[in-house]
Design a protein around this motif. Structure first.
Motif, mmCIF file in Angstrom:
data_model
loop_
_atom_site.group_PDB
_atom_site.id
_atom_site.type_symbol
_atom_site.label_atom_id
_atom_site.label_comp_id
_atom_site.label_asym_id
_atom_site.label_seq_id
_atom_site.Cartn_x
_atom_site.Cartn_y
_atom_site.Cartn_z
ATOM 1 N N GLN A 104 1.316 -1.300 -0.384
ATOM 2 C CA GLN A 104 -0.501 -0.249 0.041
ATOM 3 C C GLN A 104 0.831 1.732 -0.497
ATOM 4 O O GLN A 104 0.335 2.261 -1.078
ATOM 5 C CB GLN A 104 -0.857 0.331 0.924
ATOM 6 N N THR A 128 -5.351 0.235 -5.378
ATOM 7 C CA THR A 128 -5.817 -1.475 -6.431
ATOM 8 C C THR A 128 -5.630 -2.488 -5.066
ATOM 9 O O THR A 128 -6.590 -2.900 -5.146
ATOM 10 C CB THR A 128 -6.748 -1.111 -7.865
ATOM 11 N N CYS A 131 -6.701 -5.379 1.026
ATOM 12 C CA CYS A 131 -6.679 -4.759 2.210
ATOM 13 C C CYS A 131 -7.607 -5.839 2.839
ATOM 14 O O CYS A 131 -8.851 -5.336 3.098
ATOM 15 C CB CYS A 131 -6.731 -3.750 2.944
ATOM 16 N N TYR A 136 -9.528 0.760 4.352
ATOM 17 C CA TYR A 136 -9.600 1.861 3.028
ATOM 18 C C TYR A 136 -10.272 3.191 2.768
ATOM 19 O O TYR A 136 -9.182 4.150 2.729
ATOM 20 C CB TYR A 136 -10.839 1.251 1.679
#
Length: 148
Positions: A104, A128, A131, A136
């Protein structure tokens, strides 16, 4: 022998040319911050930067890297943009389990290197990576903070 520039260091490695970069990083060089997730380029846990662009290393044959520079999570704080992203990640306390977070952070750094002030749509389009903990909203907030 294949020569690679990784985190500012040159490495000469003896592997099959079609070996995924992920396995070279983890198994040959010992940089285990880049994670194996799905192995098919879907999850993004294996994201690294190649010449500043986020790529999924599980799908990149090592021979395709050529003379480009590879940056992994181990060296991301040496990059000013990466350092801002890490500071935002820590400040907002993004990680829960943490497994996907190196990917990320690399994806966010790649985005901000390409688009220093991304829109909400650009953040959604670029981030994209999967997780499993569902962080998010915190990820998007950290990207916005790092861009500010």
């Amino acid at each position: 022998m294949i020569s690679l520039s990784i985190n500012g260091h040159q490495h000469s490695i003896d592997v099959e040319p079609d070996t995924p970069l992920l396995f070279v990083l983890r198994d040959t060089i010992g940089l285990t911050g880049t994670k194996y997730g799905c192995g098919i380029g879907q999850c993004g846990a294996c994201t690294v930067l190649i010449d500043g662009q986020a790529i999924r290393s599980c799908q990149m044959p090592v021979e395709s890297v050529g003379a480009q520079t590879v940056t992994t999570i181990e060296a991301i704080e040496a990059d000013p943009v990466g350092a801002r992203v890490v500071a935002a990640w820590v400040g907002i306390e993004v990680p829960q389990c943490g497994y996907c977070q190196s990917g990320q952070v690399m994806a966010a750094t790649g985005l901000l290197k390409e688009t220093p002030k991304p829109s909400e749509d650009a953040i959604a389009a670029a981030m994209t990576n999967l997780c499993r903990c569902g962080t998010y909203n915190a990820i998007a907030a950290a990207v916005r903070q790092a861009a500010a």
